[in-house]
Design a protein around this motif. Structure first.
Motif, mmCIF file in Angstrom:
data_model
loop_
_atom_site.group_PDB
_atom_site.id
_atom_site.type_symbol
_atom_site.label_atom_id
_atom_site.label_comp_id
_atom_site.label_asym_id
_atom_site.label_seq_id
_atom_site.Cartn_x
_atom_site.Cartn_y
_atom_site.Cartn_z
ATOM 1 N N ALA A 1 -31.081 152.004 -107.294
ATOM 2 C CA ALA A 1 -31.871 151.534 -106.158
ATOM 3 C C ALA A 1 -32.384 152.689 -105.317
ATOM 4 O O ALA A 1 -33.349 152.518 -104.565
ATOM 5 C CB ALA A 1 -31.033 150.589 -105.297
ATOM 6 N N VAL A 2 -31.786 153.861 -105.434
ATOM 7 C CA VAL A 2 -32.188 155.008 -104.634
ATOM 8 C C VAL A 2 -33.550 155.551 -105.048
ATOM 9 O O VAL A 2 -34.192 156.272 -104.294
ATOM 10 C CB VAL A 2 -31.122 156.128 -104.722
ATOM 11 N N TRP A 3 -34.038 155.192 -106.213
ATOM 12 C CA TRP A 3 -35.336 155.688 -106.668
ATOM 13 C C TRP A 3 -36.457 155.192 -105.758
ATOM 14 O O TRP A 3 -36.400 154.077 -105.222
ATOM 15 C CB TRP A 3 -35.619 155.233 -108.098
ATOM 16 N N ASN B 1 -26.875 154.614 -105.251
ATOM 17 C CA ASN B 1 -27.229 155.836 -105.983
ATOM 18 C C ASN B 1 -26.883 155.803 -107.455
ATOM 19 O O ASN B 1 -27.264 156.716 -108.199
ATOM 20 C CB ASN B 1 -26.532 157.046 -105.350
ATOM 21 N N THR B 2 -26.141 154.788 -107.911
ATOM 22 C CA THR B 2 -25.737 154.728 -109.315
ATOM 23 C C THR B 2 -26.001 153.327 -109.867
ATOM 24 O O THR B 2 -26.397 152.419 -109.138
ATOM 25 C CB THR B 2 -24.231 155.040 -109.475
ATOM 26 N N VAL B 3 -25.776 153.174 -111.153
ATOM 27 C CA VAL B 3 -25.837 151.844 -111.774
ATOM 28 C C VAL B 3 -24.448 151.456 -112.283
ATOM 29 O O VAL B 3 -24.302 150.629 -113.188
ATOM 30 C CB VAL B 3 -26.879 151.789 -112.912
ATOM 31 N N LYS B 4 -23.417 152.047 -111.685
ATOM 32 C CA LYS B 4 -22.055 151.677 -112.029
ATOM 33 C C LYS B 4 -21.776 150.247 -111.585
ATOM 34 O O LYS B 4 -22.448 149.726 -110.690
ATOM 35 C CB LYS B 4 -21.063 152.644 -111.385
ATOM 36 N N THR B 5 -20.807 149.607 -112.219
ATOM 37 C CA THR B 5 -20.589 148.177 -111.981
ATOM 38 C C THR B 5 -19.137 147.870 -111.608
ATOM 39 O O THR B 5 -18.216 148.644 -111.879
ATOM 40 C CB THR B 5 -20.955 147.360 -113.232
ATOM 41 N N GLY C 1 -13.924 148.326 -114.409
ATOM 42 C CA GLY C 1 -15.253 148.773 -114.022
ATOM 43 C C GLY C 1 -15.271 150.206 -113.536
ATOM 44 O O GLY C 1 -14.304 150.960 -113.704
ATOM 45 N N THR C 2 -16.407 150.561 -112.917
ATOM 46 C CA THR C 2 -16.593 151.935 -112.449
ATOM 47 C C THR C 2 -16.898 151.997 -110.958
ATOM 48 O O THR C 2 -17.139 153.070 -110.415
ATOM 49 C CB THR C 2 -17.734 152.603 -113.239
ATOM 50 N N VAL C 3 -16.912 150.846 -110.287
ATOM 51 C CA VAL C 3 -17.044 150.802 -108.831
ATOM 52 C C VAL C 3 -15.759 150.220 -108.254
ATOM 53 O O VAL C 3 -15.436 149.055 -108.506
ATOM 54 C CB VAL C 3 -18.238 149.927 -108.393
ATOM 55 N N PRO C 4 -14.980 150.986 -107.498
ATOM 56 C CA PRO C 4 -13.762 150.449 -106.885
ATOM 57 C C PRO C 4 -14.103 149.538 -105.719
ATOM 58 O O PRO C 4 -15.095 149.740 -105.020
ATOM 59 C CB PRO C 4 -13.022 151.702 -106.418
#
Length: 614
Positions: free
Chosen positions: A421-423, A500-504, A527-530
């Motif tokens: 989303a930061v783009w 800033n990421t596409v982590k989920t 996942g990769t987002v705590p």
């Protein structure tokens, strides 16, 4: 260095730093005289622009946007759309091919600048696609003003995107982003974003606009009509005043807005109603069997304005116009251009609520939507979901208005084409990825904040954010400052992951063990987002018991939420893969246990979040 000099140096350096970092915003005043040739879809324009430099910087150049230069074959917009193939914006394409490539030569958009002067002196300028760079005769010093005069003509383009002639519902002219508009200058420098078809940004300005057009036309605009008795459509007692060419002049004014937009058609009907404790609302549309839902929508729009005033903050302008025109819907100052031939009331209201909701975000809060479209589109989508849920309660009762958005996000993630989303808005490679990054992720940003900090804290945050920053240009940093102040939490980690990421997010129940008087549950972070975790049980006697597992990074735990009281357990360190805890209920007492009974957590895999106890 002696201590006295050191103290003086520290004080002076602190004062200079404070001045450099102090908030400021530029301001503009436009005086325009527009003469429209309706038969040929062109106009002649004269403009006087008083520009105030409130920045600490001396400006030696200024930049203007010439958006209509994009509407032609070979433009940057055409190149971008053509290069994206079927991954681009479907409204700009046909079968994956750019529609701009086939615009007839006589229907190409154009803004032809004849001359521009500064305080009477001719200026050199360079047209760079949709940007005009102007070399100043005299630099604009900090806290001073200058006056530009300008003469130009323009061709209203074939209707492809937002602006244009003869849209698909038969509206003659949708005239938006149509005048040479000075670019915004702020701490990040000049906002000289090429127009590729998406978002806009501008300084706040006052407008005084005279539009001379064939007397048979009705004009709808975002502003205050100063002479309703001299033109068609706004007053039954009007005596249309014309010149020797049978043209009437429409005089519009507006204050403290980002832009001025208008549309014109010979078959427009104008209706209005006043919202109690809100604005005067105008409907400007072709009244027919195809647009009969506009009449039905009026009480719903009244509720919309009242709900937005109560949940976010009061609308600050005197009126708002819903104008039939453009393609789909697009928001402007005090008005929106929308397609009007709705097939369902809920569909038409959804469009009106979304575009009207932009008044609070795109217009009053005035985010730099070219850089942060997720704030404008996403926050508008959040309030759209919230209010549409109240206007049209679902048949299957649910306390969560965002379930549909969450499910759409989960389905999209499976495609593997998500972009951060930061783009910048125009720099997404995939049209669907742009939509999810800006609309969906922006909406869910607030949904997740409500889950983390509690809905009451989110509501307080958004109201304080609005009151503090309305009619300014806040950034996400300003929002997070208030969110952290209201909640006491550290929330920077969440913004970094989500924007800033596409982590989920993907939590699950790994193991459940039952004892005679208790149950021990082990959760796993796949996942990769705590995230902090809300965990609940439904007892056999239909009682819901809630637990909160804080995330150590917030450092302060959620103290309340609208979804029920809860017991707070030990925190879960974000580096730790699994978490085990015991609750004082045995198997015979539990019907269901699981993660997030409120259905707010944007967990991408719900299959392992609930256990039905048999």
């Amino acid at each position: 260095m002696n201590k006295g000099l050191l103290v003086i140096f520290a004080f002076v350096f602190g004062m200079v730093s404070a001045q450099q970092n102090a908030y400021y915003q530029q301001y503009a005043k436009y005086k325009m005289d527009i003469d429209v040739d309706a038969e040929n879809f062109t106009y002649q324009g004269k403009q006087t622009l008083t520009y105030t430099n409130n920045s600490p910087d001396e400006l030696k150049v200024v930049y203007f946007h010439l958006y209509w230069n994009a509407f032609k074959a070979g433009s940057m917009m055409d190149q971008r759309v053509g290069g994206q193939g079927k991954n681009g914006d479907s409204r700009l394409q046909k079968d994956g091919i750019s529609r701009l490539a086939s615009i007839p030569k006589n229907e190409e958009g154009a803004q032809n600048i004849h001359w521009i002067k500064q305080n009477g002196k001719d200026l050199k300028f360079e047209i760079q696609e949709t940007i005009m760079k102007v070399q100043l005769a005299t630099p604009i010093k900090p806290n001073s003003s200058t006056t530009f005069t300008m003469d130009w003509d323009a061709v209203i383009p074939m209707q492809i995107r937002r602006a244009g002639r003869n849209n698909r519902e038969g509206i003659d002219m949708t005239v938006t982003q149509w005048y040479p508009k000075i670019a915004e200058y702020d701490y990040d420098g000049w906002a000289t974003f090429d127009y590729i078809g998406r978002e806009f940004h501008a300084p706040f300005a006052d407008f005084d606009v005279n539009i001379k057009i064939d007397k048979n036309y009705v004009v709808g605009a975002g502003g205050t009509l100063e002479n309703p008795l001299e033109v068609k459509g706004y007053d039954d007692k009007a005596n249309i005043k014309t010149d020797d060419k049978n043209k009437a002049t429409w005089h519009w004014t507006a204050k403290n807005m980002l832009d001025f937009a208008w549309a014109a058609d010979r078959d427009y009907t104008v209706e209005n109603f006043t919202v109690l404790d809100g604005p005067k609302v105008y409907y400007v549309y072709q009244k027919s069997e195809k647009t009969k839902l506009w009449e039905t929508s009026k009480p719903y729009l009244t509720q919309f304005f009242q709900l937005m005033n109560a949940t976010f903050g009061r609308y600050v302008y005197p009126s708002y116009s819903f104008i039939q025109g453009g393609d789909g819907g697009m928001e402007y100052g005090m008005c929106t251009m929308i397609l009007g031939e709705g097939t369902s009331l809920e569909g038409l209201l959804g469009l009106m609520v979304h575009e009207g909701g932009h008044s609070w975000n795109q217009q009053i809060m005035a985010y730099n939507e070219s850089m942060r479209p997720w704030m404008d589109e996403g926050f508008t989508s959040y309030y759209e979901s919230l209010i549409m849920h109240q206007l049209f309660p679902p048949k299957e009762a649910t306390a969560n208005p965002f379930v549909g958005t969450l499910n759409g996000y989960r389905n999209f993630v499976k495609r593997g084409i998500e972009e951060p989303a930061v783009w910048f808005g125009d720099h997404h490679d995939n049209g669907s990825a742009y939509s999810v990054a800006s609309y969906t992720k922006g909406e869910l940003f607030l949904v997740q904040l409500g889950y983390i900090m509690g809905e009451q804290n989110l509501s307080s945050t958004m109201k304080e954010f609005y009151q503090t920053w309305k009619l300014k240009h806040p950034t996400d940093r300003d929002l997070m400052h208030i969110a952290q102040k209201v909640s006491g939490m550290d929330l920077k980690w969440f913004q970094n992951y989500w924007i800033n990421t596409v982590k989920t997010i993907d939590y699950g129940i790994k193991d459940v063990k039952y004892d005679a008087t208790s149950t021990t549950i082990t959760l796993i972070n796949n996942g990769t987002v705590p995230m902090p975790i809300d965990f609940s049980i439904l007892t056999k006697d239909k009682k819901v018991v809630n637990y909160q597992i804080p995330l150590n990074m917030t450092h302060v735990w959620k103290s309340k939420d609208i979804y029920g009281d809860f017991t707070t357990l030990n925190y879960w360190p974000w580096t730790q893969k699994e978490y085990t805890f015991t609750i004082p209920y045995n198997k015979s007492q539990i019907s269901v246990l699981g993660i997030d009974f409120s259905q707010r957590l944007a967990d991408v895999n719900l299959a392992d979040n609930m256990v039905e106890v048999k």
